[in-house]
Design a protein around this motif. Structure first.
Motif, PDB file in Angstrom:
ATOM      1  N   UNK A 132       0.812  -1.361  -0.077  1.00  0.00           N
ATOM      2  CA  UNK A 132      -0.015  -0.204  -0.145  1.00  0.00           C
ATOM      3  C   UNK A 132       0.893   1.268   0.050  1.00  0.00           C
ATOM      4  N   UNK A 133       2.033   1.298   0.840  1.00  0.00           N
ATOM      5  CA  UNK A 133       2.986   2.330   0.874  1.00  0.00           C
ATOM      6  C   UNK A 133       3.421   2.513  -0.694  1.00  0.00           C
ATOM      7  N   UNK A 134       4.096   1.434  -1.093  1.00  0.00           N
ATOM      8  CA  UNK A 134       4.686   1.512  -2.366  1.00  0.00           C
ATOM      9  C   UNK A 134       3.783   1.966  -3.536  1.00  0.00           C
ATOM     10  N   UNK A 135       2.465   1.323  -3.596  1.00  0.00           N
ATOM     11  CA  UNK A 135       1.525   1.716  -4.685  1.00  0.00           C
ATOM     12  C   UNK A 135       1.360   2.985  -4.617  1.00  0.00           C
ATOM     13  N   UNK A 136       0.780   3.653  -3.505  1.00  0.00           N
ATOM     14  CA  UNK A 136       0.469   4.872  -3.116  1.00  0.00           C
ATOM     15  C   UNK A 136       1.523   6.050  -3.718  1.00  0.00           C
ATOM     16  N   UNK A 137       3.006   5.463  -3.341  1.00  0.00           N
ATOM     17  CA  UNK A 137       4.025   6.301  -3.867  1.00  0.00           C
ATOM     18  C   UNK A 137       4.004   6.321  -5.535  1.00  0.00           C
ATOM     19  N   UNK A 138       4.020   5.130  -5.864  1.00  0.00           N
ATOM     20  CA  UNK A 138       4.031   5.007  -7.285  1.00  0.00           C
ATOM     21  C   UNK A 138       3.106   5.628  -7.946  1.00  0.00           C
ATOM     22  N   UNK A 139       1.703   5.819  -7.681  1.00  0.00           N
ATOM     23  CA  UNK A 139       0.972   6.568  -8.223  1.00  0.00           C
ATOM     24  C   UNK A 139       1.264   8.116  -8.267  1.00  0.00           C
ATOM     25  N   UNK A 140       1.834   8.541  -7.102  1.00  0.00           N
ATOM     26  CA  UNK A 140       1.726   9.987  -6.921  1.00  0.00           C
ATOM     27  C   UNK A 140       3.231  10.315  -7.997  1.00  0.00           C
ATOM     28  N   UNK A 141       4.047   9.377  -8.052  1.00  0.00           N
ATOM     29  CA  UNK A 141       5.345   9.552  -8.965  1.00  0.00           C
ATOM     30  C   UNK A 141       4.696   9.636 -10.303  1.00  0.00           C
ATOM     31  N   UNK A 142       3.781   8.629 -10.971  1.00  0.00           N
ATOM     32  CA  UNK A 142       3.222   8.481 -12.108  1.00  0.00           C
ATOM     33  C   UNK A 142       2.463   9.644 -12.511  1.00  0.00           C
ATOM     34  N   UNK A 144       2.926  12.793 -11.116  1.00  0.00           N
ATOM     35  CA  UNK A 144       3.530  14.141 -11.165  1.00  0.00           C
ATOM     36  C   UNK A 144       3.534  14.572  -9.819  1.00  0.00           C
ATOM     37  N   UNK A 145       2.655  14.329  -8.871  1.00  0.00           N
ATOM     38  CA  UNK A 145       2.332  14.700  -7.523  1.00  0.00           C
ATOM     39  C   UNK A 145       3.592  14.772  -6.804  1.00  0.00           C
ATOM     40  N   UNK A 146       4.507  13.492  -6.877  1.00  0.00           N
ATOM     41  CA  UNK A 146       5.227  13.197  -6.270  1.00  0.00           C
ATOM     42  C   UNK A 146       6.745  13.264  -7.056  1.00  0.00           C
ATOM     43  N   UNK A 147       7.842  13.648  -6.581  1.00  0.00           N
ATOM     44  CA  UNK A 147       9.376  13.597  -7.263  1.00  0.00           C
ATOM     45  C   UNK A 147       9.513  12.292  -7.696  1.00  0.00           C
ATOM     46  N   UNK A 148      10.380  12.045  -8.556  1.00  0.00           N
ATOM     47  CA  UNK A 148      10.883  10.851  -9.210  1.00  0.00           C
ATOM     48  C   UNK A 148      11.829   9.921  -8.460  1.00  0.00           C
ATOM     49  N   UNK A 149      10.997   9.536  -7.309  1.00  0.00           N
ATOM     50  CA  UNK A 149      11.711   8.423  -6.215  1.00  0.00           C
ATOM     51  C   UNK A 149      11.365   6.963  -6.486  1.00  0.00           C
ATOM     52  N   UNK A 150      12.233   6.240  -5.802  1.00  0.00           N
ATOM     53  CA  UNK A 150      11.767   4.690  -6.270  1.00  0.00           C
ATOM     54  C   UNK A 150      10.843   4.338  -5.007  1.00  0.00           C
ATOM     55  N   UNK A 151       9.480   3.891  -5.538  1.00  0.00           N
ATOM     56  CA  UNK A 151       8.692   3.590  -4.822  1.00  0.00           C
ATOM     57  C   UNK A 151       8.763   2.300  -3.831  1.00  0.00           C
ATOM     58  N   UNK A 152       9.597   1.261  -4.330  1.00  0.00           N
ATOM     59  CA  UNK A 152      10.089   0.369  -3.451  1.00  0.00           C
ATOM     60  C   UNK A 152      10.791   0.853  -2.545  1.00  0.00           C
ATOM     61  N   UNK A 153      11.878   1.570  -2.557  1.00  0.00           N
ATOM     62  CA  UNK A 153      12.734   1.907  -1.484  1.00  0.00           C
ATOM     63  C   UNK A 153      11.899   2.802  -0.423  1.00  0.00           C
ATOM     64  N   UNK A 154      10.887   3.959  -0.867  1.00  0.00           N
ATOM     65  CA  UNK A 154      10.240   4.514   0.137  1.00  0.00           C
ATOM     66  C   UNK A 154       9.345   3.784   1.014  1.00  0.00           C
ATOM     67  N   UNK A 155       8.706   2.721   0.214  1.00  0.00           N
ATOM     68  CA  UNK A 155       7.680   1.782   0.856  1.00  0.00           C
ATOM     69  C   UNK A 155       8.498   0.914   2.020  1.00  0.00           C
ATOM     70  N   UNK A 156       9.717   0.537   1.684  1.00  0.00           N
ATOM     71  CA  UNK A 156      10.494  -0.250   2.538  1.00  0.00           C
ATOM     72  C   UNK A 156      10.884   0.712   3.746  1.00  0.00           C
ATOM     73  N   UNK A 157      11.157   2.153   3.439  1.00  0.00           N
ATOM     74  CA  UNK A 157      11.637   2.720   4.642  1.00  0.00           C
ATOM     75  C   UNK A 157      10.521   3.187   5.619  1.00  0.00           C
ATOM     76  N   UNK A 158       9.298   3.198   5.003  1.00  0.00           N
ATOM     77  CA  UNK A 158       8.117   3.559   5.864  1.00  0.00           C
ATOM     78  C   UNK A 158       7.884   2.576   6.656  1.00  0.00           C
ATOM     79  N   UNK A 159       8.019   1.107   6.060  1.00  0.00           N
ATOM     80  CA  UNK A 159       7.918  -0.021   6.758  1.00  0.00           C
ATOM     81  C   UNK A 159       8.745  -0.247   7.894  1.00  0.00           C
ATOM     82  N   UNK A 160       9.956   0.175   7.806  1.00  0.00           N
ATOM     83  CA  UNK A 160      11.231   0.284   8.842  1.00  0.00           C
ATOM     84  C   UNK A 160      10.829   1.033   9.840  1.00  0.00           C
ATOM     85  N   UNK A 161      10.426   2.218   9.389  1.00  0.00           N
ATOM     86  CA  UNK A 161       9.898   3.446  10.597  1.00  0.00           C
ATOM     87  C   UNK A 161       8.776   2.656  11.313  1.00  0.00           C
TER      88      UNK A 161
END
Lengths: 194, 194
Positions: A132-142, A144-161
């Motif tokens: 859910x974290x990954x897909x939310x970031x991916x949608x935002x990247x796709x 243009x709402x978000x910057x061009x980040x790696x959604x997998x990485x962001x999702x894993x870091x939210x999971x880690x937090x």
């Protein structure tokens, strides 16, 4: 499955969750689940042949409920990500303080190490949440709402937090919980939001 | 304390750790610890009056051993940070696969929720490890090896990645363990190293 069989199974899963919350995983037994269920022990055994499979069924239903909650969230990626980070990181202990399953998840994680049914369902649940974290970031990247980040990485870091917030809650360290939320904000989310 | 009393205590702590590794926290009892100790149960009770206090003593000693390990590490902040990230994140599962205490830590975390002596000592141990991340980054920032980042934030994010790696190990998900290490590298460590 007939409607009646399904409804009996639902009742059993309810009873298992209740008994788990009340007794904790280590002290849970088929007998205690049967007591909570309040109907015949043979009916319980007819549907589920072990405590581990019962717990797996509880986790499967938890996953469905998370899915329902995610579907009810705003579709805008920014609002959605805010809400996810708030729920799983910044306000983790508010959730854990009122949700008796929070402490039980830590017990099930420990049990996962030697129980395949629990390990599989817990992995599926955690994967679903991270997705859910990954897909939310991916949608935002796709879009243009978000910057061009790696959604997998962001999702894993939210999971880690989230994992860290869980540990801090178990260790009664609310200050550290705030710091991990701030650290996630400054190193990760600030690179996601425009 | 006399040398002999100290050496008896050390023997008891060894026996407790052995018994914990063998039986797991839920099935551990003073009786099983006494069996492992091999000497009189009254001598055990003379030194420690509960299983929880015994576990707390094991954790106190673990903390001392981590401290010794940290003191033996290279003093250069970059080499030191590399080694810490490698040990606690990237190669977490290599460590956990060979260290029987790894699975026990997850049980003790769950137990911490309802045992103050365990909670206090586990918090002290986890704080000590995080402090090592924080101080290593702080030294590197101060001597100009690293960029001007917030050492607390970096320390918390390495801790979070470690917590996540621990969950992935318990859930048998080695792929995710690699991804969290890569994510930490790309969002956090790349902002630390020059």
């Amino acid at each position: 499955m007939t409607d009646q069989a399904q409804s009996t199974k639902d009742e059993i899963i309810d009873a298992t969750r209740e008994a788990l919350v009340e007794h904790g995983y280590a002290d849970l037994s088929m007998g205690k689940i049967a007591d909570e269920f309040g109907r015949s022990q043979s009916l319980l055994h007819y549907h589920f042949d072990s405590k581990e499979k019962l717990i797996a069924a509880v986790l499967r239903r938890e996953r469905k409920q998370y899915k329902g909650w995610f579907q009810s969230m705003p579709t805008d990626p920014e609002q959605r990500l805010d809400l996810l980070v708030e729920s799983f990181v910044r306000e983790y202990s508010d959730w854990a303080d009122r949700e008796p399953m929070a402490a039980r998840y830590s017990e099930l994680l420990a049990a996962a190490n030697h129980s395949e049914p629990i390990q599989m369902e817990l992995q599926a649940l955690f994967d679903r949440i991270r997705e859910e974290f990954v897909e939310t970031v991916r949608e935002g990247v796709d879009d243009g709402t978000f910057q061009d980040v790696d959604p997998e990485h962001v999702g894993h870091l939210i999971t880690a937090a989230n994992a860290s917030a869980g540990q801090y809650w178990l260790l009664d360290n609310p200050e550290a919980e705030t710091t991990i939320a701030d650290a996630l904000e400054s190193f990760v989310l600030s690179k996601v939001y425009r």
